[in-house]
Motif scaffolding. Sequence first.
Motif, PDB file in Angstrom:
ATOM      1  N   LYS A   2     -11.556  -8.246  21.939  1.00  0.00           N
ATOM      2  CA  LYS A   2     -10.683  -9.409  21.878  1.00  0.00           C
ATOM      3  C   LYS A   2      -9.338  -9.048  21.271  1.00  0.00           C
ATOM      4  N   GLN A   3      -8.270  -9.522  21.919  1.00  0.00           N
ATOM      5  CA  GLN A   3      -6.932  -9.288  21.397  1.00  0.00           C
ATOM      6  C   GLN A   3      -6.490 -10.458  20.534  1.00  0.00           C
ATOM      7  N   ARG A   4      -5.614 -10.156  19.566  1.00  0.00           N
ATOM      8  CA  ARG A   4      -5.000 -11.197  18.750  1.00  0.00           C
ATOM      9  C   ARG A   4      -3.650 -10.689  18.274  1.00  0.00           C
ATOM     10  N   VAL A   5      -2.824 -11.597  17.778  1.00  0.00           N
ATOM     11  CA  VAL A   5      -1.516 -11.235  17.255  1.00  0.00           C
ATOM     12  C   VAL A   5      -1.621 -11.069  15.740  1.00  0.00           C
ATOM     13  N   ALA A   6      -1.048  -9.998  15.233  1.00  0.00           N
ATOM     14  CA  ALA A   6      -1.086  -9.722  13.796  1.00  0.00           C
ATOM     15  C   ALA A   6       0.204  -9.038  13.367  1.00  0.00           C
ATOM     16  N   ALA A   7       0.540  -9.206  12.096  1.00  0.00           N
ATOM     17  CA  ALA A   7       1.636  -8.438  11.494  1.00  0.00           C
ATOM     18  C   ALA A   7       1.032  -7.203  10.841  1.00  0.00           C
ATOM     19  N   ILE A   8       1.630  -6.060  11.093  1.00  0.00           N
ATOM     20  CA  ILE A   8       1.105  -4.783  10.596  1.00  0.00           C
ATOM     21  C   ILE A   8       2.094  -4.165   9.618  1.00  0.00           C
ATOM     22  N   LEU A   9       1.584  -3.773   8.462  1.00  0.00           N
ATOM     23  CA  LEU A   9       2.375  -3.076   7.448  1.00  0.00           C
ATOM     24  C   LEU A   9       1.854  -1.651   7.325  1.00  0.00           C
ATOM     25  N   ALA A  10       2.744  -0.692   7.493  1.00  0.00           N
ATOM     26  CA  ALA A  10       2.403   0.726   7.334  1.00  0.00           C
ATOM     27  C   ALA A  10       3.171   1.284   6.142  1.00  0.00           C
ATOM     28  N   ALA A  11       2.463   1.929   5.229  1.00  0.00           N
ATOM     29  CA  ALA A  11       3.094   2.498   4.030  1.00  0.00           C
ATOM     30  C   ALA A  11       2.694   3.959   3.893  1.00  0.00           C
ATOM     31  N   ASP A  12       3.643   4.758   3.402  1.00  0.00           N
ATOM     32  CA  ASP A  12       3.403   6.190   3.253  1.00  0.00           C
ATOM     33  C   ASP A  12       4.192   6.688   2.042  1.00  0.00           C
ATOM     34  N   ILE A  13       3.638   7.642   1.311  1.00  0.00           N
ATOM     35  CA  ILE A  13       4.298   8.178   0.120  1.00  0.00           C
ATOM     36  C   ILE A  13       5.233   9.321   0.512  1.00  0.00           C
ATOM     37  N   VAL A  14       6.442   9.276  -0.008  1.00  0.00           N
ATOM     38  CA  VAL A  14       7.434  10.322   0.251  1.00  0.00           C
ATOM     39  C   VAL A  14       7.084  11.561  -0.575  1.00  0.00           C
ATOM     40  N   GLY A  15       7.069  12.728   0.068  1.00  0.00           N
ATOM     41  CA  GLY A  15       6.860  13.986  -0.646  1.00  0.00           C
ATOM     42  C   GLY A  15       5.480  14.134  -1.252  1.00  0.00           C
ATOM     43  N   PHE A  16       4.473  13.578  -0.594  1.00  0.00           N
ATOM     44  CA  PHE A  16       3.119  13.612  -1.141  1.00  0.00           C
ATOM     45  C   PHE A  16       2.605  15.042  -1.285  1.00  0.00           C
ATOM     46  N   SER A  17       2.891  15.887  -0.326  1.00  0.00           N
ATOM     47  CA  SER A  17       2.421  17.276  -0.384  1.00  0.00           C
ATOM     48  C   SER A  17       2.970  18.002  -1.603  1.00  0.00           C
ATOM     49  N   ARG A  18       4.247  17.742  -1.915  1.00  0.00           N
ATOM     50  CA  ARG A  18       4.846  18.371  -3.101  1.00  0.00           C
ATOM     51  C   ARG A  18       4.171  17.875  -4.375  1.00  0.00           C
ATOM     52  N   LEU A  19       3.930  16.581  -4.457  1.00  0.00           N
ATOM     53  CA  LEU A  19       3.285  16.016  -5.640  1.00  0.00           C
ATOM     54  C   LEU A  19       1.895  16.613  -5.838  1.00  0.00           C
ATOM     55  N   ILE A  20       1.155  16.773  -4.745  1.00  0.00           N
ATOM     56  CA  ILE A  20      -0.188  17.358  -4.810  1.00  0.00           C
ATOM     57  C   ILE A  20      -0.114  18.817  -5.250  1.00  0.00           C
ATOM     58  N   ALA A  21       0.853  19.541  -4.688  1.00  0.00           N
ATOM     59  CA  ALA A  21       0.970  20.967  -5.023  1.00  0.00           C
ATOM     60  C   ALA A  21       1.306  21.167  -6.501  1.00  0.00           C
ATOM     61  N   GLU A  22       2.113  20.265  -7.065  1.00  0.00           N
ATOM     62  CA  GLU A  22       2.539  20.408  -8.460  1.00  0.00           C
ATOM     63  C   GLU A  22       1.459  19.971  -9.437  1.00  0.00           C
ATOM     64  N   ASP A  23       0.698  18.932  -9.080  1.00  0.00           N
ATOM     65  CA  ASP A  23      -0.324  18.413  -9.998  1.00  0.00           C
ATOM     66  C   ASP A  23      -1.334  17.607  -9.183  1.00  0.00           C
ATOM     67  N   GLU A  24      -2.323  18.285  -8.643  1.00  0.00           N
ATOM     68  CA  GLU A  24      -3.263  17.620  -7.742  1.00  0.00           C
ATOM     69  C   GLU A  24      -4.057  16.521  -8.444  1.00  0.00           C
ATOM     70  N   ASP A  25      -4.667  16.848  -9.595  1.00  0.00           N
ATOM     71  CA  ASP A  25      -5.488  15.855 -10.287  1.00  0.00           C
ATOM     72  C   ASP A  25      -4.656  14.654 -10.730  1.00  0.00           C
ATOM     73  N   GLY A  26      -3.500  14.933 -11.335  1.00  0.00           N
ATOM     74  CA  GLY A  26      -2.648  13.841 -11.814  1.00  0.00           C
ATOM     75  C   GLY A  26      -2.146  12.975 -10.676  1.00  0.00           C
ATOM     76  N   THR A  27      -1.776  13.598  -9.553  1.00  0.00           N
ATOM     77  CA  THR A  27      -1.285  12.839  -8.401  1.00  0.00           C
ATOM     78  C   THR A  27      -2.378  11.967  -7.813  1.00  0.00           C
ATOM     79  N   LEU A  28      -3.584  12.489  -7.718  1.00  0.00           N
ATOM     80  CA  LEU A  28      -4.683  11.697  -7.154  1.00  0.00           C
ATOM     81  C   LEU A  28      -5.021  10.510  -8.060  1.00  0.00           C
ATOM     82  N   ARG A  29      -4.971  10.728  -9.387  1.00  0.00           N
ATOM     83  CA  ARG A  29      -5.197   9.605 -10.305  1.00  0.00           C
ATOM     84  C   ARG A  29      -4.096   8.558 -10.152  1.00  0.00           C
TER      85      ARG A  29
END
Length: 442
Positions: A2-29
């Motif tokens: 079944k089709q319906r009309v919806a509003a879609i919000l897409a969000a993404d973190i800028v520079g996530f790979s860099r944040l993970i590389a610098e501090d994986e545990d802290g970034t995930l928390r």
Amino acid sequence: MKQRVAAILAADIVGFSRLIAEDEDGTLRQLAAYRNVLDDFVAHHGGRVFNTAGDSIMCEFDSAVEATRAAIDIQDYMRTQNLAASQNRRVLFRIGISVGEVVERQNDLLGMAVNIAARLETLAAPGGICLSRAVHEAVSGHIAVPFVDIGERQVKNIPFPVHAFALAGQDAGIPPEPRLSFLRSRIMSALSVTGACLVVIIGAGGFAFHAQPSDPMEPPAAEAGVLSPVRQRGPTPVLTADPIEAFSGHAQRGGQIDDPHSAPGLYHNALLLEAKGESIGAHRAYYTLARMGLDFVDPHLRYAALVRAHEGRFIARQVYAELNEDVPTRATALVHALQFDGAERRARLNAVVETHPDYAPAYFLLADEHSEDRVGSLQTAHDRRVEHAALAEFLKAHEEGRLMPFFLDQSVAAEWIERAYKRHARVALSSESVLALPAYDP
């Protein structure tokens, strides 16, 4: 399907790979804590998260207006959080919003609206929001923020150009007369989170709020009981010989402090609890510190952001109205002003600067209010002059040694100073224009 009309919000973190590389545990928390906040905003506006992949989040709303309001709240919260974060730990979201037909399959959504939202997100600036033309048409008469038409854009895997609009500012309107049911739900949430008794007086003039600290081990008073609306001063500040040095020591040693009574200990615990996602404990620590009547700006910014994230901007405004009445300081006046929107926030920020010209952090936030990051392409020559003059006052205070005592966390002050020098150089004006402008211009 079944089709319906919806509003879609897409969000993404800028520079996530860099944040993970610098501090994986802290970034995930940190990501987990922000996800909790994002989920709260989405739910508050009637939406749901239907897909997550790493640092990307897809949300569905019945209304394009509510999707946009949720996006504004998310970005406004993140902006406040980043004011009190060091450069390398700053988290920025890009958000795209579209509306159209979707198909549900095993709780996931498929369709062109989903694809377009994901592509609009890539067009958004860090910390920004990008809307499709259909979303813009749906919200332009309902949300009091300026939009910038960025024209038709060809995006990956979409066979036709997408006409896009970007939000030039991050302000959103608050209904002038919130319904009693809305107030009741937000008040009850505030009680459960802050561990405080809230006195609500309802009269012809509207609503008045007062939060009183309560013993976390004491059960709530019965509904039939009457709470006395007596204003209580905050706890007597317990300051070490050098609170800034004490906070730095706590940060270096790490670990939670048992039963802290000083401002540095309370702030250290609040930050630690917030990072771990323990919002109730963080609220209590921040609230106790906020009522000490001190002028450190960074704990107030963090506390206001936490209240706004979990209880909404209306409750945050009320909390800081109470603090500014009970234990008025330059910090409470400044952070209270930040809980307003648009022209009223600018007017209140100018009033803080005029009333407390020696409170250096106010100049930085006044400059931020008029910056290109804040107002986008709608920044006028007047905005640039105000930004330049306010940054000059802020940097003058730093060079004269009057700035650092207003920050418990000196790394936050250092970050503000670095940003101020860069922005001051970027908006440098001719000497004639600068000399013609007062130190602060409404």
